[in-house]
Motif scaffolding. Structure first.
Motif, PDB file in Angstrom:
ATOM      1  N   VAL A   1     113.659 -86.481  50.822  1.00 18.45           N
ATOM      2  CA  VAL A   1     112.428 -86.681  50.249  1.00 18.45           C
ATOM      3  C   VAL A   1     112.116 -87.928  49.505  1.00 18.45           C
ATOM      4  O   VAL A   1     112.740 -88.517  48.755  1.00 18.45           O
ATOM      5  CB  VAL A   1     111.898 -85.844  49.428  1.00 18.45           C
ATOM      6  CG1 VAL A   1     110.322 -85.506  49.232  1.00 18.45           C
ATOM      7  CG2 VAL A   1     111.828 -84.530  50.103  1.00 18.45           C
ATOM      8  N   PHE A   2     111.342 -89.331  50.092  1.00 20.32           N
ATOM      9  CA  PHE A   2     110.321 -89.477  49.799  1.00 20.32           C
ATOM     10  C   PHE A   2     109.025 -90.038  49.555  1.00 20.32           C
ATOM     11  O   PHE A   2     108.267 -90.081  49.595  1.00 20.32           O
ATOM     12  CB  PHE A   2     110.973 -91.192  50.275  1.00 20.32           C
ATOM     13  CG  PHE A   2     109.957 -92.479  49.906  1.00 20.32           C
ATOM     14  CD1 PHE A   2     110.370 -93.084  48.284  1.00 20.32           C
ATOM     15  CD2 PHE A   2     109.639 -93.307  50.804  1.00 20.32           C
ATOM     16  CE1 PHE A   2     110.262 -94.204  48.244  1.00 20.32           C
ATOM     17  CE2 PHE A   2     108.977 -94.564  50.318  1.00 20.32           C
ATOM     18  CZ  PHE A   2     109.398 -94.897  49.022  1.00 20.32           C
ATOM     19  N   VAL A   3     108.929 -90.640  47.810  1.00 18.32           N
ATOM     20  CA  VAL A   3     107.533 -89.966  47.265  1.00 18.32           C
ATOM     21  C   VAL A   3     107.182 -91.494  46.819  1.00 18.32           C
ATOM     22  O   VAL A   3     108.402 -92.058  45.641  1.00 18.32           O
ATOM     23  CB  VAL A   3     107.194 -89.469  46.343  1.00 18.32           C
ATOM     24  CG1 VAL A   3     105.760 -88.739  45.806  1.00 18.32           C
ATOM     25  CG2 VAL A   3     108.214 -87.582  46.229  1.00 18.32           C
ATOM     26  N   SER A   4     105.994 -91.959  47.495  1.00 15.42           N
ATOM     27  CA  SER A   4     105.483 -93.887  46.826  1.00 15.42           C
ATOM     28  C   SER A   4     105.136 -92.923  45.913  1.00 15.42           C
ATOM     29  O   SER A   4     104.151 -92.492  45.657  1.00 15.42           O
ATOM     30  CB  SER A   4     105.170 -94.591  47.989  1.00 15.42           C
ATOM     31  OG  SER A   4     104.202 -93.454  48.274  1.00 15.42           O
ATOM     32  N   GLY A   5     104.794 -93.949  44.668  1.00 19.57           N
ATOM     33  CA  GLY A   5     103.996 -94.349  43.491  1.00 19.57           C
ATOM     34  C   GLY A   5     104.022 -92.626  42.643  1.00 19.57           C
ATOM     35  O   GLY A   5     104.036 -91.566  42.305  1.00 19.57           O
ATOM     36  N   ALA A   6     105.548 -92.891  42.692  1.00 16.62           N
ATOM     37  CA  ALA A   6     106.222 -91.390  42.179  1.00 16.62           C
ATOM     38  C   ALA A   6     105.934 -91.759  40.372  1.00 16.62           C
ATOM     39  O   ALA A   6     106.679 -90.470  40.291  1.00 16.62           O
ATOM     40  CB  ALA A   6     107.700 -91.453  42.426  1.00 16.62           C
ATOM     41  N   THR A   7     105.399 -92.055  39.797  1.00 14.82           N
ATOM     42  CA  THR A   7     105.220 -91.991  38.188  1.00 14.82           C
ATOM     43  C   THR A   7     104.007 -91.391  38.052  1.00 14.82           C
ATOM     44  O   THR A   7     103.494 -91.574  37.230  1.00 14.82           O
ATOM     45  CB  THR A   7     105.361 -93.178  36.819  1.00 14.82           C
ATOM     46  OG1 THR A   7     104.662 -94.038  37.913  1.00 14.82           O
ATOM     47  CG2 THR A   7     107.124 -93.359  37.537  1.00 14.82           C
ATOM     48  N   THR A   8     102.946 -91.464  39.984  1.00 16.39           N
ATOM     49  CA  THR A   8     101.631 -91.604  38.906  1.00 16.39           C
ATOM     50  C   THR A   8     101.183 -89.512  38.988  1.00 16.39           C
ATOM     51  O   THR A   8     102.216 -88.898  38.842  1.00 16.39           O
ATOM     52  CB  THR A   8     100.876 -91.342  40.483  1.00 16.39           C
ATOM     53  OG1 THR A   8     101.203 -90.626  41.279  1.00 16.39           O
ATOM     54  CG2 THR A   8     100.931 -92.881  41.224  1.00 16.39           C
ATOM     55  N   GLY A   9     100.637 -88.963  38.516  1.00 16.82           N
ATOM     56  CA  GLY A   9     100.321 -87.990  38.287  1.00 16.82           C
ATOM     57  C   GLY A   9     100.682 -86.739  39.581  1.00 16.82           C
ATOM     58  O   GLY A   9     101.509 -85.631  39.526  1.00 16.82           O
ATOM     59  N   VAL A  10     100.046 -86.675  41.062  1.00 16.76           N
ATOM     60  CA  VAL A  10     100.768 -86.202  41.715  1.00 16.76           C
ATOM     61  C   VAL A  10     102.018 -87.055  42.339  1.00 16.76           C
ATOM     62  O   VAL A  10     102.704 -85.832  42.343  1.00 16.76           O
ATOM     63  CB  VAL A  10      99.658 -87.110  43.373  1.00 16.76           C
ATOM     64  CG1 VAL A  10      99.995 -86.378  44.598  1.00 16.76           C
ATOM     65  CG2 VAL A  10      98.016 -86.056  42.623  1.00 16.76           C
TER      66      VAL A  10
END
Length: 330
Positions: free
Chosen positions: A153-162
């Motif tokens: 799994v890759f999450v971009s913008g991973a330190t945002t709330g979502v």
């Protein structure tokens, strides 16, 4: 104690190139006691989100997925508060409630207002925990992408709330590897050391495709995108067969180039989505259980100072200076 006055933070002007504190105006208003069928709420916590920037720019329009903000009025925003007085059959003094009447310290609501929900104070560790962005992360990661065992799994913008919640959901559901992108070395340490991501990288450090290939040599099964642009393009180039892409945001401000060949040949599903600010019982049940089991962290930045601190906090959030969900203690 009788409440006769309330304070509101109103949108005074639509922002141009950048949001400034003077786009808001703090106003003191009179507020009466509850009439028949009404109840008075003291707002205790309020959620700030980067999507507010877009809603400030837009004129109200019925086709928008979220209601745009009106000039001269307090913007809507999720908030949690305590009922102080009530002449409603639905709510009693002392009830903990959630609603969308943020940007003010008190609100007089009607019992027929469907946006007001009574909360069970025993479900989560504190009232502010209800103002998480997990319903969005849950819908994208679970309902749409079905992330689970064996997935990279890759999450971009991973330190945002979502993003910070989405990555943890994938990990708790047994994903084989969870990778996040962010904007600084200390945020990499935060994702891996505190939130349990398997790996993370700074998108400033060279081509994103090269960094992602190092961390996901076997390809990406699930991509939760908050950024778009180059990061979407890199994920698509590395998509595994039958990969699932869910598009939640576009923080980069750049539309990606869609390379149809890997999308078609690898049978990639690409799905954009929006999620209203509502509680999802399935998410809340899992969130509470994972917290109790010590498997989940609620990443948040707490802003002190009440309504007067909101404009500066929102500017800081838009500039990437906050981690996780941004909450204002009212």
């Amino acid at each position: 104690m009788t409440i006769t006055h309330a304070t509101e933070l109103r949108l005074a002007a639509r922002p141009g190139a950048e949001l400034r504190k003077d786009h808001f105006e703090l106003v003191h208003t009179e507020i009466g006691p509850p009439g028949e069928g009404e109840f008075l709420v003291r707002n205790d916590w309020m959620l700030l989100s980067v999507v507010m920037r877009d809603l400030m720019e837009a004129e109200p329009h019925p086709e928008l997925p979220m209601s745009a903000y009106e000039l001269g009025r307090p913007p809507w925003a999720p908030a949690v508060g305590t009922v102080l007085a009530s002449r409603s059959a639905r709510f009693r003094a002392g009830d903990l409630v959630q609603h969308v009447y943020g940007f003010r310290d008190h609100v007089l609501a009607a019992e027929g207002d469907a946006s007001v929900t009574r909360l069970d104070p025993g479900l989560l560790p504190g009232p502010e925990y209800h103002l998480n962005q997990g319903a969005t992360a849950w819908r994208g990661m679970v309902t749409l992408a079905g992330a689970g065992p064996g997935d990279t799994v890759f999450v971009s913008g991973a330190t945002t709330g979502v993003g910070s919640v989405a990555g943890q959901i994938a990990r708790c559901r047994g994903a084989a590897r969870v990778i996040g992108s962010t904007g600084s070395k200390d945020k990499i340490d935060y994702l891996v050391g505190e939130l349990g991501f398997d790996a993370a990288f700074d998108y400033h450090d060279g081509p994103v495709a090269a960094r992602l290939a190092e961390l996901a040599p076997d390809g990406v099964d699930v991509f939760f995108d908050n950024v778009a642009g180059e990061q979407f393009e890199a994920a698509l180039a590395l998509a595994a067969p039958e990969a699932r892409f869910v598009l939640c945001g576009s923080l980069s401000g750049r539309n990606p180039v869609l390379d149809l060949e890997p999308a078609v040949l690898r049978d990639v599903t690409i799905r954009g989505f929006t999620t209203p600010y509502e509680n999802d019982p399935a998410w809340t049940e899992h969130f509470g259980r994972w917290l109790r089991e010590g498997r989940f962290v609620f990443p948040r930045t707490v802003v002190e100072g009440g309504l007067s601190a909101v404009p500066g906090a929102l500017v800081a959030q838009l500039n990437g200076r906050h981690r996780g969900t941004t909450l204002v203690r009212l």
